[in-house]
Scaffold this motif. Structure first.
Motif, mmCIF file in Angstrom:
data_model
loop_
_atom_site.group_PDB
_atom_site.id
_atom_site.type_symbol
_atom_site.label_atom_id
_atom_site.label_comp_id
_atom_site.label_asym_id
_atom_site.label_seq_id
_atom_site.Cartn_x
_atom_site.Cartn_y
_atom_site.Cartn_z
ATOM 1 N N ARG A 1 9.198 3.849 -18.103
ATOM 2 C CA ARG A 1 9.870 3.974 -19.403
ATOM 3 C C ARG A 1 11.190 4.723 -19.293
ATOM 4 O O ARG A 1 12.073 4.563 -20.126
ATOM 5 N N GLU A 2 11.306 5.571 -18.250
ATOM 6 C CA GLU A 2 12.539 6.335 -18.046
ATOM 7 C C GLU A 2 13.570 5.559 -17.237
ATOM 8 O O GLU A 2 14.643 6.076 -16.927
ATOM 9 N N GLY A 3 13.249 4.317 -16.879
ATOM 10 C CA GLY A 3 14.211 3.485 -16.163
ATOM 11 C C GLY A 3 14.085 3.523 -14.656
ATOM 12 O O GLY A 3 14.905 2.919 -13.950
ATOM 13 N N TYR A 4 13.066 4.220 -14.125
ATOM 14 C CA TYR A 4 12.869 4.246 -12.678
ATOM 15 C C TYR A 4 12.116 2.989 -12.243
ATOM 16 O O TYR A 4 11.329 2.431 -13.000
ATOM 17 N N HIS A 5 12.364 2.578 -10.996
ATOM 18 C CA HIS A 5 11.583 1.475 -10.434
ATOM 19 C C HIS A 5 10.464 2.097 -9.616
ATOM 20 O O HIS A 5 10.725 2.786 -8.632
ATOM 21 N N VAL A 6 9.222 1.877 -10.040
ATOM 22 C CA VAL A 6 8.089 2.600 -9.474
ATOM 23 C C VAL A 6 7.259 1.675 -8.593
ATOM 24 O O VAL A 6 6.938 0.548 -8.968
ATOM 25 N N ASN A 7 6.931 2.174 -7.420
ATOM 26 C CA ASN A 7 6.037 1.487 -6.505
ATOM 27 C C ASN A 7 4.906 2.447 -6.173
ATOM 28 O O ASN A 7 5.049 3.661 -6.380
ATOM 29 N N ALA A 8 3.776 1.962 -5.700
ATOM 30 C CA ALA A 8 2.647 2.850 -5.456
ATOM 31 C C ALA A 8 1.849 2.399 -4.256
ATOM 32 O O ALA A 8 1.872 1.230 -3.870
ATOM 33 N N ALA A 9 1.157 3.355 -3.652
ATOM 34 C CA ALA A 9 0.267 3.080 -2.525
ATOM 35 C C ALA A 9 -0.983 3.932 -2.692
ATOM 36 O O ALA A 9 -0.920 5.047 -3.229
ATOM 37 N N ALA A 10 -2.127 3.410 -2.221
ATOM 38 C CA ALA A 10 -3.412 4.042 -2.507
ATOM 39 C C ALA A 10 -3.863 5.049 -1.455
ATOM 40 O O ALA A 10 -4.891 5.686 -1.627
ATOM 41 N N ASP A 11 -3.119 5.206 -0.355
ATOM 42 C CA ASP A 11 -3.446 6.254 0.607
ATOM 43 C C ASP A 11 -2.212 6.569 1.435
ATOM 44 O O ASP A 11 -1.174 5.911 1.316
ATOM 45 N N GLY A 12 -2.336 7.590 2.299
ATOM 46 C CA GLY A 12 -1.183 8.064 3.046
ATOM 47 C C GLY A 12 -0.619 7.059 4.022
ATOM 48 O O GLY A 12 0.599 6.930 4.167
ATOM 49 N N LEU A 13 -1.486 6.333 4.731
ATOM 50 C CA LEU A 13 -0.995 5.358 5.712
ATOM 51 C C LEU A 13 -0.228 4.233 5.032
ATOM 52 O O LEU A 13 0.837 3.812 5.504
ATOM 53 N N LEU A 14 -0.779 3.725 3.922
ATOM 54 C CA LEU A 14 -0.062 2.684 3.188
ATOM 55 C C LEU A 14 1.248 3.237 2.626
ATOM 56 O O LEU A 14 2.259 2.535 2.568
ATOM 57 N N GLY A 15 1.226 4.509 2.223
ATOM 58 C CA GLY A 15 2.446 5.122 1.712
ATOM 59 C C GLY A 15 3.531 5.193 2.769
ATOM 60 O O GLY A 15 4.705 4.903 2.502
ATOM 61 N N LEU A 16 3.167 5.583 4.016
ATOM 62 C CA LEU A 16 4.152 5.649 5.095
ATOM 63 C C LEU A 16 4.707 4.263 5.420
ATOM 64 O O LEU A 16 5.908 4.105 5.670
ATOM 65 N N ALA A 17 3.828 3.262 5.417
ATOM 66 C CA ALA A 17 4.308 1.902 5.664
ATOM 67 C C ALA A 17 5.297 1.471 4.591
ATOM 68 O O ALA A 17 6.284 0.794 4.865
ATOM 69 N N GLU A 18 5.038 1.872 3.352
ATOM 70 C CA GLU A 18 5.937 1.515 2.256
ATOM 71 C C GLU A 18 7.279 2.242 2.383
ATOM 72 O O GLU A 18 8.326 1.696 2.054
ATOM 73 N N VAL A 19 7.250 3.478 2.871
ATOM 74 C CA VAL A 19 8.505 4.212 3.102
ATOM 75 C C VAL A 19 9.358 3.470 4.114
ATOM 76 O O VAL A 19 10.575 3.339 3.961
ATOM 77 N N VAL A 20 8.730 2.972 5.183
ATOM 78 C CA VAL A 20 9.463 2.218 6.201
ATOM 79 C C VAL A 20 9.992 0.906 5.630
ATOM 80 O O VAL A 20 11.134 0.510 5.876
ATOM 81 N N ARG A 21 9.154 0.225 4.849
ATOM 82 C CA ARG A 21 9.535 -1.086 4.337
ATOM 83 C C ARG A 21 10.629 -1.014 3.285
ATOM 84 O O ARG A 21 11.545 -1.821 3.257
ATOM 85 N N ASP A 22 10.534 -0.029 2.400
ATOM 86 C CA ASP A 22 11.458 0.016 1.266
ATOM 87 C C ASP A 22 11.675 1.476 0.878
ATOM 88 O O ASP A 22 11.012 2.004 0.006
ATOM 89 N N ARG A 23 12.590 2.119 1.572
ATOM 90 C CA ARG A 23 12.771 3.569 1.463
ATOM 91 C C ARG A 23 12.989 4.012 0.022
ATOM 92 O O ARG A 23 13.923 3.563 -0.643
ATOM 93 N N PRO A 24 12.137 4.930 -0.481
ATOM 94 C CA PRO A 24 12.271 5.389 -1.871
ATOM 95 C C PRO A 24 13.294 6.515 -1.996
ATOM 96 O O PRO A 24 13.720 7.107 -0.998
ATOM 97 N N ASP A 25 13.662 6.818 -3.242
ATOM 98 C CA ASP A 25 14.540 7.949 -3.523
ATOM 99 C C ASP A 25 13.744 9.223 -3.814
ATOM 100 O O ASP A 25 14.305 10.316 -3.781
ATOM 101 N N LEU A 26 12.450 9.070 -4.132
ATOM 102 C CA LEU A 26 11.585 10.208 -4.443
ATOM 103 C C LEU A 26 10.142 9.790 -4.197
ATOM 104 O O LEU A 26 9.770 8.644 -4.447
ATOM 105 N N ILE A 27 9.333 10.733 -3.701
ATOM 106 C CA ILE A 27 7.920 10.459 -3.450
ATOM 107 C C ILE A 27 7.071 11.434 -4.269
ATOM 108 O O ILE A 27 7.293 12.648 -4.223
ATOM 109 N N LEU A 28 6.117 10.897 -5.047
ATOM 110 C CA LEU A 28 5.093 11.699 -5.714
ATOM 111 C C LEU A 28 3.836 11.587 -4.859
ATOM 112 O O LEU A 28 3.319 10.485 -4.657
#
Length: 713
Positions: free
Chosen positions: A602-629
């Protein structure tokens, strides 16, 4: 009435209203050359600290504080910019959950509190203090050493780094005299991290306000750290120059030097080059691990047919073998691998190098020193009178060196050298351009290896994609990148066949190329690349740069499209100047992912998500985010492990991380922050607070080209 406004004039008004201070006494203080009413009251004996503190607490419920600089919370300091603190005369003392303790000269200043709340995303809790103390704390907290301590918090703990060699004692003594201990620790930490990440180079470069540190890992430059230019361009570069025995007072001329270090028990060479730029001296450190001299040809990844040709050419006993390619293509490593095979007690091997890249026992190594008249050509002439069996010439740079090298090859010596050309046949053309006659070249030439380096697919997580090629999905071994090390791609021109030499002597390279391909004297690069692609050694993206007709197709994400680590969110758009900020939510709880997705979308961010740490790291490599929660408690790889990998093995220190966790214990918060988290929010979290915290982080990113540190008195 005196109109002069003191920053803590409110204290004078408060004490006058309570009758503790006479109006004329308040006016006297206002008229004096003073910058702190509180200090003036104490100095004149018109009030005591306890009297003022009691009056303020009773009237406004605000406590007095006078902390030491050592008590400052570095995490709290990072939440509020130095410029804002200087403007409002306040300094963050402590970040506690959703609260931010602020020491203020004027704790009644609502504008200051609102500004601090906006940038930090926390509720301010004001304390009041003496103006002089607040100014001193700002200088201490945001000074250069404070900035360095904050940077060191984000870097992995460094192995011991020790300067060794004849000049080690002098270098260390000079370093301690010229730069502070935190700067030495910062330099050591960066070097140790570069060695740990298998980086080949460290770049330290500056713009108007900042210094950026980048590592070249597997051929690509990665941004590792950003720090104030006053730290990077001055003390950090000075420390590097001292280690390499360079003149730190001379900042107007390029300089080159070397250093030998012991990093975590292993010896590492540094080749240091500095270059004056518009914003200060840029420094580039080439890392030369001594174990690189012992890399085998098999470990470099040459395919069997190419390996057999190279070994055969090097085993010829006499003639000249050239290894070519651009800078950083592994030419020196290949030559030293060949020397390793050739050295023995019955063989006299001499190298002529500029500089000597690796130290190797059992061979004689000579350093070129052109200012002293020791050029490649002059040394090579002397070497030939030393009864050598094998001569390695670091590089053929001119006709004189080329003539002597080919003459040596014709008189019974095996000569190996390098040349900067882009293909095996261009090497022949380049030598002709230098003036080497074909009749002298052809009989002495044994062959050419023209090589490149490509990122090797990690064998531990290699998976097949939809197009039949392979890629790495990301694992512990490769730090989630999908690539582990590099592999040699080679084009080989084998001239051992007398027919090849006879045809080459005619000088018609077009005819020679056709015949060389037909008779397999020439093994082209594209053929080698295709073989490695089929074997799963490299990805299709890597291969496309060298294949003659690369396929025009879109490649799937790591692990194939069916294994892409996306849980929620649509496909990310291509990045552009107006593209929305990208936020990655790594949390095993689907409700938390859903809340974050809803609130931030709703704030205009493009949000992606991963269900665990390994998937999260793979997503960082694939499509580098500007911020990680980031959640802490997750299956597979938890948040602590995620931070270690992100900041350590992957070397990504510039992506901010906001930890979201139900673990509210101080120890968990401290550990997460020590591992490189930038902020911490306890679950269950208020969606509004989450929104404000994310906005605050992005605001700090936009203005956090790090400020010039305040001058310290």
């Amino acid at each position: 009435m005196n109109d002069r406004k003191l920053p803590d004039d409110w204290i004078l008004r408060l004490l006058a209203s309570k009758g503790t201070l006479a109006p004329e006494q308040a006016e006297q203080i206002r008229s004096e050359e003073t910058v702190c009413a509180f200090a003036a009251l104490l100095r004149k004996g018109l009030a005591t600290q306890s009297t003022v503190a009691r009056a303020v607490r009773e009237q406004y419920g605000v406590a007095f504080a006078d902390p030491a600089a050592s008590c400052l919370d570095r995490r709290a300091l990072a939440l509020v910019p130095e410029a804002m603190c200087s403007r409002f005369l306040m300094v963050p003392l402590k970040a506690d959950g959703d609260s931010l303790h602020l020491l203020m000269v004027n704790p009644l200043d609502q504008a200051a509190q609102e500004a601090a709340a906006a940038v930090s995303g926390r509720n301010p809790v004001p304390f009041f203090g003496v103006a002089d103390s607040v100014r001193a704390l700002i200088a201490e907290g945001y000074g250069s050493e404070a900035v360095i301590f904050d940077l060191l918090r984000k870097l992995p703990q460094a192995e011991g780094v020790e300067v060794i060699g004849s000049a080690a004692g002098e270098a260390e003594a000079n370093s301690k005299a010229e730069v502070s201990a935190p700067v030495i620790e910062l330099a050591n930490s960066l070097i140790a991290q570069a060695v740990r990440m298998r980086a080949s180079d460290i770049h330290i470069e500056h713009d108007e306000r900042t210094t950026t540190v980048r590592f070249r890992v597997d051929g690509d430059l990665r941004s590792i750290l950003m720090l104030p230019r006053s730290v990077g361009e001055g003390p950090l570069v000075s420390r590097i120059k001292i280690m390499a025995n360079l003149d730190i007072a001379d900042r107007r001329r390029p300089q080159d030097g070397r250093a030998m270090l012991r990093v975590g028990g292993q010896e590492v060479g540094l080749r240091v080059s500095t270059l004056p730029t518009a914003f200060g001296e840029k420094a580039v450190l080439r890392i030369l691990e001594q174990k690189g001299a012992a890399v085998s040809l098999e470990a470099m990844g040459f395919r069997p047919e190419v390996l057999a040709r190279i070994e055969g050419m090097a085993g010829s006993g006499q003639g000249i073998v050239l290894v070519t390619g651009p800078t950083g293509s592994g030419k020196t490593t290949t030559l030293y691998s060949l020397l390793n095979r050739l050295r023995s007690v019955t063989t006299n091997i001499v190298t002529v190098e500029d500089p000597i890249e690796y130290r190797m026992e059992g061979i004689n190594q000579v350093q070129v020193h052109e200012k002293a008249g020791l050029t490649f050509a002059s040394i090579l002439r002397s070497v030939l009178r030393q009864d050598p069996d094998v001569v390695l010439v670091g590089e053929i740079r001119d006709r004189e060196t080329a003539d002597i090298a080919f003459q040596a090859a014709l008189t019974g010596h095996l000569v190996m050298s390098t040349l900067h050309t882009n293909s095996a046949l261009l090497t022949v053309s380049r030598l002709m351009d230098m003036g080497v006659e074909a009749y002298k070249m052809a009989p002495a030439f044994v062959g050419v290896v023209s090589q490149r380096l490509a990122r090797r697919v990690c064998p531990s997580c290699r998976v097949a994609g939809e197009d039949g090629t392979f890629r790495g999905a990301g694992c512990d071994a490769c730090g989630g990148t999908g690539a582990l090390g590099r592999i040699a791609l080679a084009e080989v021109l084998d001239l051992r066949d007398p027919g090849a030499r006879e045809l080459l002597q005619k000088g018609d390279l077009a005819d020679f190329r056709r015949e060389a391909l037909a008779k397999k004297w020439l093994l082209p690069l594209a053929e080698d690349v295709q073989w490695h692609l089929d074997q799963g050694d490299i990805t299709a993206e890597e291969a496309a740069a060298w294949l003659e007709a690369p396929a025009a197709r879109t490649f799937p994400p790591p692990g194939g499209r069916d294994k892409a680590p996306r849980v929620e969110g649509d496909r990310m758009p291509e990045r552009g100047p107006d593209a929305p900020r990208r936020v990655l939510v790594v949390d095993d709880n689907p409700d938390n992912r859903s809340i974050a997705l809803t609130v931030l979308s709703r704030e205009g961010y493009h949000v992606n998500a991963a269900a665990d740490g390994l998937l999260g790291l793979a997503e960082v490599v694939r499509d580098r985010p500007d911020l990680i929660l980031l959640d802490i408690m997750m299956p597979g790889l938890d948040g602590f492990g995620f931070l270690k990998r992100l900041r350590g093995e992957m070397g990504l220190t510039d992506i901010p991380v906001l930890v979201l966790s139900a673990m509210g214990e101080a120890e968990s918060q401290v550990l997460a922050l020590e591992l490189g988290a930038d902020d911490y929010l306890t679950k269950p979290f208020n969606p509004t607070i989450l929104k404000v915290r994310v906005k605050a982080l992005f605001r700090r990113m936009a203005t956090s080209t790090p400020p010039e540190p305040a001058c310290m008195t």
